[in-house]
Scaffold this motif. Structure first.
Motif, PDB file in Angstrom:
ATOM      1  N   ALA A  29       0.879  -1.166   0.000  1.00 59.60           N
ATOM      2  CA  ALA A  29       0.000   0.000   0.000  1.00 59.60           C
ATOM      3  C   ALA A  29       0.918   1.218   0.000  1.00 59.60           C
ATOM      4  O   ALA A  29       1.959   1.209   0.664  1.00 59.60           O
ATOM      5  N   VAL A  45      -2.829   8.244  -7.017  1.00 63.99           N
ATOM      6  CA  VAL A  45      -3.580   7.406  -6.083  1.00 63.99           C
ATOM      7  C   VAL A  45      -4.697   6.675  -6.814  1.00 63.99           C
ATOM      8  O   VAL A  45      -4.916   5.466  -6.604  1.00 63.99           O
ATOM      9  N   ALA A  46      -5.407   7.387  -7.674  1.00 67.15           N
ATOM     10  CA  ALA A  46      -6.500   6.756  -8.425  1.00 67.15           C
ATOM     11  C   ALA A  46      -5.982   5.617  -9.296  1.00 67.15           C
ATOM     12  O   ALA A  46      -6.609   4.553  -9.398  1.00 67.15           O
ATOM     13  N   LYS A  49      -5.110   2.623  -7.069  1.00 71.11           N
ATOM     14  CA  LYS A  49      -6.331   1.956  -6.618  1.00 71.11           C
ATOM     15  C   LYS A  49      -6.998   1.185  -7.752  1.00 71.11           C
ATOM     16  O   LYS A  49      -7.550   0.090  -7.531  1.00 71.11           O
ATOM     17  N   ARG A  53      -4.544  -1.722  -5.580  1.00 71.19           N
ATOM     18  CA  ARG A  53      -3.704  -1.467  -4.427  1.00 71.19           C
ATOM     19  C   ARG A  53      -4.263  -0.330  -3.588  1.00 71.19           C
ATOM     20  O   ARG A  53      -4.832   0.625  -4.119  1.00 71.19           O
ATOM     21  N   ASP A  54      -4.111  -0.428  -2.284  1.00 64.13           N
ATOM     22  CA  ASP A  54      -4.532   0.657  -1.413  1.00 64.13           C
ATOM     23  C   ASP A  54      -3.518   1.792  -1.525  1.00 64.13           C
ATOM     24  O   ASP A  54      -2.318   1.559  -1.682  1.00 64.13           O
ATOM     25  N   ALA A  55      -4.002   3.012  -1.464  1.00 62.52           N
ATOM     26  CA  ALA A  55      -3.121   4.175  -1.583  1.00 62.52           C
ATOM     27  C   ALA A  55      -3.801   5.382  -0.979  1.00 62.52           C
ATOM     28  O   ALA A  55      -5.032   5.459  -0.916  1.00 62.52           O
TER      29      ALA A  55
END
Length: 266
Positions: A29, A45-46, A49, A53-55
């Protein structure tokens, strides 16, 4: 197994984004730090994701110590841990011994050396309190290994200090933090370089005739997080440090016919 967490400074774009993407590919992450590049950070981040993956994005002024401590605290508040800190963000501007200003020297020191040091301290304190461990990778510069020149004075002073902290921080981190350093060469266009200038320089600044790909820079950073690396220093520059220069390559090599720039005689 709990997912590993990586905090990467300057991860909104350019080199930092490539590093963030590589860590996401390795199932981390990712905390995408940014300063002023808010939209690019949200886009990164988008994208992470969208890849499953978490971000999260986090804004912090690297010259503001309180904001650095708050960022590390926010990571622990969100994830309960931090496994890797990559100090990638830096500022760069031309100056020399003859004309550097105290303001520029202080700003370069604050961002390019003091921020990585303070983030490492905050990471150490949080990890030790929780009986956790982690690793720090500082992105330095091949020029401060063996290829100094007189340009970019304030930047070089700060990066030289950061590089020389590697062994001390590795020893000071004890069983809590391992600390390693990566020394890249030319990576992306800088200053007033055009894309043509960058490509021209890339073909002439290393013995191999090309620069190290950003993907290999990211791979090397990921490798430095492995358990047996501590106090390690990698130079990943396609041999750029082997070619001695007396000017920054962004000024030494300009594409023939570039507006306002003489053709290099080298």
């Amino acid at each position: 197994m709990t997912q590993a967490i990586a905090l990467i400074t300057g991860a909104a774009k350019r080199v930092g984004r490539v590093i963030a993407e590589r860590f996401a590919q390795a199932d981390y992450a990712v905390v995408v730090h940014y300063g002023s590049s808010e939209q690019e950070a949200f886009d990164t981040v988008a994208a992470l994701k969208a890849g499953g993956r978490d971000a999260m994005a986090y804004r912090a002024d690297l010259a503001a110590p309180a904001e650095l401590a708050a960022m590390v605290e926010a990571v622990y508040a969100r994830f309960g841990r931090l496994d890797v800190l990559v100090n990638c963000a830096a500022i760069f501007f031309p100056d020399t011994l003859a004309d550097f200003t105290l303001e520029d020297l202080e700003r370069s020191w604050q961002v390019n050396c003091r921020a990585p040091l303070l983030l490492t301290q905050a990471f150490y304190q949080q990890a030790k309190q929780r009986a956790q461990t982690g690793v720090v990778v500082n992105v330095v510069d091949q020029k401060v290994r063996a290829n100094f020149h007189s340009e970019d004075f304030s930047y070089t002073v700060a990066k030289a200090a950061l590089g020389n902290l590697t062994a001390m921080l590795a020893m000071s981190g004890g069983a809590v933090l391992r600390v390693n350093a990566l020394y890249p060469g030319l990576m992306t266009p800088s200053g007033d370089q055009t894309q043509a200038d960058f490509e021209y320089s890339s073909a002439r600044s290393t013995p191999l005739g090309y620069i190290a790909p950003l993907a290999e820079i990211a791979d090397a950073i990921l490798l430095l997080t492995r358990p047996s690396f501590n106090g390690a220093e990698f130079v990943v520059d396609a041999g750029q440090n082997l070619i001695r220069v007396d000017r920054d390559v962004i000024n030494l090599y300009r594409a023939p016919g570039a507006s306002g720039a003489p053709e290099s005689t080298n």
